[in-house]
Design an enzyme around this catalytic site. Structure first.
Site, PDB file in Angstrom:
ATOM      1  N   ASP A 190      -3.038  -6.817  15.220  1.00 12.48           N
ATOM      2  CA  ASP A 190      -2.482  -5.529  15.258  1.00 12.48           C
ATOM      3  C   ASP A 190      -2.291  -4.825  16.757  1.00 12.48           C
ATOM      4  O   ASP A 190      -1.476  -4.194  17.030  1.00 12.48           O
ATOM      5  CB  ASP A 190      -3.098  -4.529  14.228  1.00 12.48           C
ATOM      6  CG  ASP A 190      -2.619  -4.354  12.887  1.00 12.48           C
ATOM      7  OD1 ASP A 190      -1.272  -4.896  12.637  1.00 12.48           O
ATOM      8  OD2 ASP A 190      -3.451  -3.980  11.986  1.00 12.48           O
TER       9      ASP A 190
ATOM     10  N   ARG B   7       0.979  -1.409   0.030  1.00 14.78           N
ATOM     11  CA  ARG B   7      -0.070   0.114  -0.083  1.00 14.78           C
ATOM     12  C   ARG B   7       1.017   1.117   0.041  1.00 14.78           C
ATOM     13  O   ARG B   7       2.063   1.185   0.047  1.00 14.78           O
ATOM     14  CB  ARG B   7      -0.909  -0.051   1.385  1.00 14.78           C
ATOM     15  CG  ARG B   7      -2.076  -0.912   1.162  1.00 14.78           C
ATOM     16  CD  ARG B   7      -2.703  -1.203   2.670  1.00 14.78           C
ATOM     17  NE  ARG B   7      -1.937  -1.793   3.394  1.00 14.78           N
ATOM     18  CZ  ARG B   7      -2.430  -2.001   4.757  1.00 14.78           C
ATOM     19  NH1 ARG B   7      -3.600  -1.366   5.089  1.00 14.78           N
ATOM     20  NH2 ARG B   7      -1.621  -2.695   5.595  1.00 14.78           N
TER      21      ARG B   7
ATOM     22  N   LYS C 186       1.347   1.973   7.305  1.00 11.43           N
ATOM     23  CA  LYS C 186       1.667   1.059   8.400  1.00 11.43           C
ATOM     24  C   LYS C 186       2.724   1.741   9.406  1.00 11.43           C
ATOM     25  O   LYS C 186       3.410   2.809   9.050  1.00 11.43           O
ATOM     26  CB  LYS C 186       2.357  -0.430   7.991  1.00 11.43           C
ATOM     27  CG  LYS C 186       1.433  -1.165   7.372  1.00 11.43           C
ATOM     28  CD  LYS C 186       0.155  -1.524   8.160  1.00 11.43           C
ATOM     29  CE  LYS C 186       0.681  -2.134   9.410  1.00 11.43           C
ATOM     30  NZ  LYS C 186      -0.537  -2.466  10.486  1.00 11.43           N
TER      31      LYS C 186
ATOM     32  N   TYR D 276      -1.138   4.524  10.541  1.00 11.97           N
ATOM     33  CA  TYR D 276      -1.375   3.554  11.765  1.00 11.97           C
ATOM     34  C   TYR D 276      -0.497   3.478  12.534  1.00 11.97           C
ATOM     35  O   TYR D 276       0.887   3.108  12.289  1.00 11.97           O
ATOM     36  CB  TYR D 276      -1.871   2.167  11.068  1.00 11.97           C
ATOM     37  CG  TYR D 276      -3.182   2.170  10.484  1.00 11.97           C
ATOM     38  CD1 TYR D 276      -4.462   2.383  11.126  1.00 11.97           C
ATOM     39  CD2 TYR D 276      -3.324   1.822   9.114  1.00 11.97           C
ATOM     40  CE1 TYR D 276      -5.486   2.502  10.367  1.00 11.97           C
ATOM     41  CE2 TYR D 276      -4.601   1.859   8.486  1.00 11.97           C
ATOM     42  CZ  TYR D 276      -5.651   2.025   9.191  1.00 11.97           C
ATOM     43  OH  TYR D 276      -6.751   2.216   8.343  1.00 11.97           O
TER      44      TYR D 276
ATOM     45  N   HIS E 294      -0.736   1.700  16.299  1.00 10.88           N
ATOM     46  CA  HIS E 294      -1.038   0.462  16.856  1.00 10.88           C
ATOM     47  C   HIS E 294      -0.182   0.261  18.009  1.00 10.88           C
ATOM     48  O   HIS E 294       0.555  -0.761  18.361  1.00 10.88           O
ATOM     49  CB  HIS E 294      -1.099  -0.872  16.308  1.00 10.88           C
ATOM     50  CG  HIS E 294      -2.308  -0.905  15.154  1.00 10.88           C
ATOM     51  ND1 HIS E 294      -3.501  -1.064  15.384  1.00 10.88           N
ATOM     52  CD2 HIS E 294      -2.066  -0.582  13.737  1.00 10.88           C
ATOM     53  CE1 HIS E 294      -4.216  -1.031  14.389  1.00 10.88           C
ATOM     54  NE2 HIS E 294      -3.452  -0.692  13.325  1.00 10.88           N
TER      55      HIS E 294
ATOM     56  N   ARG F 236     -26.291  -4.763  19.323  1.00  6.68           N
ATOM     57  CA  ARG F 236     -25.311  -5.151  18.111  1.00  6.68           C
ATOM     58  C   ARG F 236     -25.771  -6.249  17.501  1.00  6.68           C
ATOM     59  O   ARG F 236     -26.182  -6.618  16.421  1.00  6.68           O
ATOM     60  CB  ARG F 236     -23.885  -5.048  18.456  1.00  6.68           C
ATOM     61  CG  ARG F 236     -23.223  -5.572  17.194  1.00  6.68           C
ATOM     62  CD  ARG F 236     -23.422  -4.369  16.001  1.00  6.68           C
ATOM     63  NE  ARG F 236     -22.548  -4.566  15.030  1.00  6.68           N
ATOM     64  CZ  ARG F 236     -22.907  -4.199  13.875  1.00  6.68           C
ATOM     65  NH1 ARG F 236     -23.885  -3.491  13.511  1.00  6.68           N
ATOM     66  NH2 ARG F 236     -21.944  -4.277  12.688  1.00  6.68           N
TER      67      ARG F 236
ATOM     68  N   GLU G 294      -5.831   4.758  13.787  1.00  3.29           N
ATOM     69  CA  GLU G 294      -6.807   3.923  14.364  1.00  3.29           C
ATOM     70  C   GLU G 294      -7.666   4.455  15.654  1.00  3.29           C
ATOM     71  O   GLU G 294      -8.539   3.914  16.094  1.00  3.29           O
ATOM     72  CB  GLU G 294      -6.315   2.550  14.587  1.00  3.29           C
ATOM     73  CG  GLU G 294      -5.258   2.733  15.844  1.00  3.29           C
ATOM     74  CD  GLU G 294      -3.868   3.184  15.372  1.00  3.29           C
ATOM     75  OE1 GLU G 294      -3.061   2.834  16.472  1.00  3.29           O
ATOM     76  OE2 GLU G 294      -3.550   3.543  14.440  1.00  3.29           O
TER      77      GLU G 294
END
Length: 373
Positions: free
Chosen positions: A270, A15, A75, A94, A96, A203, A118
């Site tokens: 992750d 990506r 990433k 991101y 994490h 949910r 995130e």
């Protein structure tokens, strides 16, 4: 502002943080964009495409990091990239961080301002920059699980949908969020028998309304996990607590009780993974076995379909990239508290409460960090 887009270097990550369309938007707003040569090749975009959009192509990642006021990636920065970050430089990607103390320390030591996709929020409490990749990962989890259930790939030799006269595979999905429901959609489409667990009754009602009798909705308890995992062919872990390490909901004993050749796919990897036996893998070596159960724990699952993933991701990130570039991070976050929720590290301090708690750092709120800056 000068915005930099380096080539991703995580194993088999294809990506890219920005498409040529995004470059054109920033250039139109008066910003400069520098892109590392070859950054877009994984999605079929060449240096000439970026140059046509107005970017300057630079020969190395070091050049991009040195030139840019803000780095836009996909990433988490690898150690060599963390070493290139500097004070007052913005990193938007991101992160994490909760299960990754090494990266957290490197970002703290760099003095940079690190904003995590995130943990950016929306008015309804959802995570708009995580959602597109959760959709991709959820759908991929079923493809990966089906592939590894094949005998030649280490599995039991079970076809997810079965055939007339033969029962379909049993798929258990732990978590009814974005990843879980996308996994369910794919599994149902392939004809599997699907059960989905969640601790939110509203949910579960929503899921039941969508699929009715085509899916079993189960309130998530330890007993339910005991019973369903033991009989499952494929278990998908899709649990998320924003910013925090994922809870270990499936124990090593559960894995031991599963049938040989069954498969687990840990989408939560992750954030450390929701299976006790999970450990991070790559697309180069995606699986390993514990007690004859195949574990698929790739930390960048959407990287397997980089073109789809990049366009889906950048559709969501571009408005925030533009806000950060147009207003600077302080004003952009002061104007938008949802973007401020993305601030994880600034000037050597941790600014996300869950990250600070899980990694035992002193916490400074994003609001206080903005005021202090």
């Amino acid at each position: 502002m000068k915005v930099g887009v380096p080539k991703e270097i995580k194993t088999l990550e294809f990506r890219v943080g920005m498409t040529p369309a995004g470059v054109r938007e920033l250039v139109h707003d008066g910003h400069e964009v520098v892109v590392e040569t070859g950054a877009g090749l994984g999605i079929g975009m060449h240096d000439a495409d970026y140059e046509k959009a107005g970017a300057t192509v630079l020969p190395t990642a070091a050049d991009v990091f040195a030139a840019a006021d803000m780095i836009v990636k996909v990433k988490e920065p690898q150690p060599v990239e963390c070493a290139r970050l500097r004070e007052n430089q913005v990193l938007f990607t991101y992160l994490h961080l909760a299960p990754d103390p090494v990266q957290a320390k490197a970002l703290v030591d760099s003095g940079c301002t690190a904003v995590a996709y995130e943990t950016v929020t929306a008015d309804d409490g959802t995570l708009p920059l995580l959602t597109p990749m959760s959709e991709v990962a959820g759908r991929l989890s079923i493809q990966a699980g089906a592939y590894h259930l094949q005998k030649a790939n280490g599995g039991r030799g079970v076809l997810l949908g079965g055939v007339p006269g033969v029962l379909p595979a049993k798929v258990v999905i732990i978590g009814g969020g974005v990843s879980g429901t996308n996994a369910a959609d794919m599994a149902i489409g392939l004809g599997a028998e699907v059960s989905i667990l969640d601790r939110s009754l509203p949910r579960l009602r929503e899921i039941d309304d969508i699929w009715g009798g085509r899916i079993h909705t189960v309130y998530s308890t330890k007993q339910a996990i005991d019973e369903l995992t033991e009989d499952a062919d494929l278990v998908i872990g899709a649990v998320l607590i924003a910013g925090a390490a994922a809870p270990k909901l499936v124990s090593a004993d559960h894995i031991r009780d599963m049938r040989p050749g069954s498969v687990i796919v840990d989408i939560s990897i992750d954030q450390g993974g929701c299976f006790e036996t999970s450990r991070a893998t790559t697309h180069a070596e995606p699986t390993y076995a514990v007690d004859e159960v195949v574990h698929y724990c790739v930390t960048n699952m959407p990287g397997a379909v980089p073109r789809t993933s990049t366009f889906a991701l950048t559709n969501a990130t571009l408005p925030f990239v533009k806000d950060l570039a147009n207003h600077g991070w302080r004003e952009a976050m002061a104007r938008d508290p949802h973007l401020a929720n993305g601030l994880n590290v600034h000037a050597g301090r941790i600014n996300h409460e869950a990250v600070a708690r899980d990694l035992d750092y002193r916490y400074l709120s994003a609001e206080d960090a903005i005021k202090a800056a």
